[in-house]
Design an enzyme around this catalytic site. Structure first.
Site, PDB file in Angstrom:
ATOM      1  N   THR A 113      15.471 -15.539  15.630  1.00 48.84           N
ATOM      2  CA  THR A 113      16.239 -15.403  16.874  1.00 48.84           C
ATOM      3  C   THR A 113      16.908 -16.727  17.229  1.00 48.84           C
ATOM      4  O   THR A 113      18.091 -16.752  17.582  1.00 48.84           O
ATOM      5  CB  THR A 113      15.317 -14.945  18.023  1.00 48.84           C
ATOM      6  N   GLU A 137       9.942 -29.805  17.523  1.00 46.03           N
ATOM      7  CA  GLU A 137      11.239 -30.470  17.545  1.00 46.03           C
ATOM      8  C   GLU A 137      12.328 -29.410  17.475  1.00 46.03           C
ATOM      9  O   GLU A 137      12.383 -28.636  16.522  1.00 46.03           O
ATOM     10  CB  GLU A 137      11.362 -31.429  16.364  1.00 46.03           C
ATOM     11  N   GLN A 180      -3.944 -34.389  20.078  1.00 42.17           N
ATOM     12  CA  GLN A 180      -2.853 -34.663  21.017  1.00 42.17           C
ATOM     13  C   GLN A 180      -2.720 -33.530  22.023  1.00 42.17           C
ATOM     14  O   GLN A 180      -2.954 -32.369  21.713  1.00 42.17           O
ATOM     15  CB  GLN A 180      -1.538 -34.891  20.268  1.00 42.17           C
TER      16      GLN A 180
END
Length: 188
Positions: A113, A137, A180
């Site tokens: 998409t 990213e 993280q």
């Protein structure tokens, strides 16, 4: 290495808390509105992007340097729809927290998409025994502004199981991106 099925992924979630939160099936509608799908698929898991974004900006006239990265390169946004400027880039993170088993390597691919709109999602592999929120990213390759929808599908993770256990895992070598949370900037 073999790619792992939905059955294996479910078992790893139950037995090892591999993905939290976890959607056991593909979710395509929320509050009667169509969304970009997320959840378990036949041979992978479609993860969602949170509403936390860092968008590259030129207002501070800085240079992007992976060895000495400046937060002035980015503007922070907590929004339901992130608009990435033309030919620009943004960072996000998954809603899901991943905990990868020692005999598994995970690779990420983009959702069609977004790809069909010129939006590319990149993630480096999730290594054995890595855990945390995944920093995503997003690259807008078009000459037009592009939208990323928070709390909807952003990418698909594929789980590759090795027939051997690695000698040294990401946890063993104390990788810099271990555990993280939030959108994590480059570290050296």
């Amino acid at each position: 290495m073999a790619i792992m099925s939905d059955k294996w992924i479910k078992e790893a979630v139950i037995n090892q808390s591999m993905i939290r939160p976890f959607a056991e099936k593909q979710v395509r509608v929320h509050n009667k509105e169509k969304i970009i799908s997320y959840g378990l698929s036949s041979y992978g898991y479609d993860a969602r992007v949170s509403n936390e974004f860092k968008i590259f900006t030129n207002i501070n006239s800085t240079t992007v340097d992976p060895k000495n990265f400046s937060e002035y390169n980015l503007v922070d946004r907590e929004v339901d729809v992130c608009i990435i400027p033309p030919n620009s880039f943004a960072l996000g993170r998954t809603i899901e927290y991943f905990k990868i088993p020692r005999d598994v390597l995970v690779i990420c691919v983009g959702k069609s998409t977004y790809a069909r709109c010129g939006i590319i999602v990149n993630v480096t592999p999730l290594e054995p025994e890595w855990e945390g929120h995944v920093t995503l990213e997003f690259s807008n390759t078009t000459p037009l502004p592009a939208k990323i929808y928070a709390n909807e599908g952003a990418c698909q993770f594929l789980f590759l199981k090795s027939d051997q256990i690695c000698d040294t895992s990401y946890a063993d070598r104390q990788g810099k991106y271990m555990k993280q949370v939030g959108v994590t900037l480059p570290l050296t």
